[in-house]
Scaffold this active site. Structure first.
Site, PDB file in Angstrom:
ATOM      1  N   SER A 190       0.845  -1.181   0.000  1.00  0.00           N
ATOM      2  CA  SER A 190       0.000   0.000   0.000  1.00  0.00           C
ATOM      3  C   SER A 190       0.893   1.249   0.000  1.00  0.00           C
ATOM      4  CB  SER A 190      -0.930  -0.037   1.221  1.00  0.00           C
ATOM      5  OG  SER A 190      -1.811   1.053   1.230  1.00  0.00           O
ATOM      6  N   TYR A 219      -5.205   7.132  -6.467  1.00  0.00           N
ATOM      7  CA  TYR A 219      -4.172   6.279  -5.879  1.00  0.00           C
ATOM      8  C   TYR A 219      -4.457   6.050  -4.390  1.00  0.00           C
ATOM      9  CZ  TYR A 219       0.674   4.935  -4.621  1.00  0.00           C
ATOM     10  OH  TYR A 219       1.802   4.295  -4.161  1.00  0.00           O
ATOM     11  N   LYS A 223      -5.230   2.556  -2.330  1.00  0.00           N
ATOM     12  CA  LYS A 223      -4.331   2.145  -1.256  1.00  0.00           C
ATOM     13  C   LYS A 223      -5.074   1.972   0.067  1.00  0.00           C
ATOM     14  CE  LYS A 223      -0.693   1.671  -3.693  1.00  0.00           C
ATOM     15  NZ  LYS A 223      -0.267   0.283  -3.981  1.00  0.00           N
TER      16      LYS A 223
END
Length: 331
Positions: A190, A219, A223
């Site tokens: 992550s 993004y 994550k």
């Protein structure tokens, strides 16, 4: 206000822990040995004592950056390594470099774009014909784009490569092999960027409207989704260990491409190995692995640093994410 506080707290927390300065501070607390490079072979001077002989290790995005460091580490420890990559040429070049550095010739390449679900299925089928078990799967593939990109299947590519295809579908298809291992584990690589946000509605996370695209948040959503995914799978599939982790702020080609001159705000940055080292420990440790946790530098970390509940999802929101992932993956 909530987003501003969240971003500020994330940055302050990151400057303390995610930089090279943070890494140097953290390693002083390590109980297990530390080595200074990925390619130090088992038994060689400076090695950490880890032996992965007989282990089958899969690393996605293994031809560069953090992924290449993790692939090199596994090969140096004697594992049977599968490099899951998108580009044949880049994969072959990286494979040759890893073989030369580690003297391990038991390295294999499987080609697939993790953002293309059909390719993930085809690649897994090919692997399952060869391997009855998988000891460690590292879901590392993906990139951060400042412009919106779409897969051939119509999925926004950041979401698809990091979360839908590259983490959820891949790990679910490999469950028989992971369960066949005595210590099967999955590591979702992550990012500290997930501290900026909770997982939003499915429509926002997938950018279904195709409007108001923000690559940084696309993004971060993916994550945060990986962190939640590890939590949920740790409960529903306890036979396998599931963790999420992040490498801190590292100097890699991917970071250069995403941040350009703005990367100066992340300095002093870690080397690729300094970022990968704690994840390498997760690949091999035989004790202390806490399934469902989010790691940095070998230690579980808080999953929220923001004010109040701004980055926290309600149970029903997490369940919706899991249901939508299953449906979108065709499982």
């Amino acid at each position: 206000m909530g987003q501003g506080l969240s971003s500020t707290q994330f940055y302050v927390f990151g400057k303390k822990h995610f930089t090279e300065t943070g890494y140097i501070k953290h390693i002083k607390k390590y109980a297990d040995p530390l080595q200074k490079a990925a390619g130090i072979r088992f038994g060689a001077e400076g090695a950490d004592g880890v032996d992965m002989t007989g282990k089958v290790v899969l690393v996605t995005g293994a031809n560069s950056g953090i992924g290449k460091e993790l692939a090199t580490y596994a090969a140096a420890k004697g594992a049977k390594l599968y490099m899951l990559c998108r580009s044949k040429d880049r994969a072959e070049k990286a494979k040759n470099e890893i073989m030369e550095a580690t003297l391990n010739d038991n390295i294999n390449i499987l080609l697939a774009d993790m953002g293309e679900l059909a390719q993930v299925r085809k690649m897994v089928a090919e692997l399952q014909e060869k391997e009855p078990k998988v000891d460690c799967l590292v879901c590392n593939a993906g990139a951060l784009f400042n412009d919106r990109r779409e897969s051939s299947e119509g999925n926004e590519i950041t979401f698809a490569s990091h979360l839908l295809g590259g983490s959820y579908l891949l790990s679910q298809l490999l469950l028989p092999q992971l369960k066949a291992s005595e210590s099967g584990r999955v590591i979702f690589v992550s990012s500290g960027g997930m501290y900026n946000t909770k997982f939003p509605s499915w429509e926002i996370a997938t950018n279904a409207s195709k409007e108001k695209y923000d690559g940084q948040f696309a993004y971060a959503y993916a994550k945060r989704g990986q962190v939640l995914l590890a939590e949920e799978l740790a409960k529903s599939v306890p036979e396998v260990s599931w963790v999420s982790s992040h490498p801190g702020w590292c100097s890699t080609d991917a970071v250069d491409a995403a941040y350009g001159e703005n990367k100066k705000y992340l300095e002093p940055m870690r080397s690729a190995w300094e970022g990968a080292e704690g994840i390498a420990w997760l690949m091999s440790t035989q004790s202390g692995l806490e399934s469902g946790e989010f790691y940095l530098d070998r230690s579980p970390q808080p999953k929220h640093v923001a004010f109040g509940s701004f980055t926290k999802n309600k149970p029903e929101e997490v369940q919706e994410m899991m249901d939508k992932l299953k449906s979108a993956a065709g499982l």
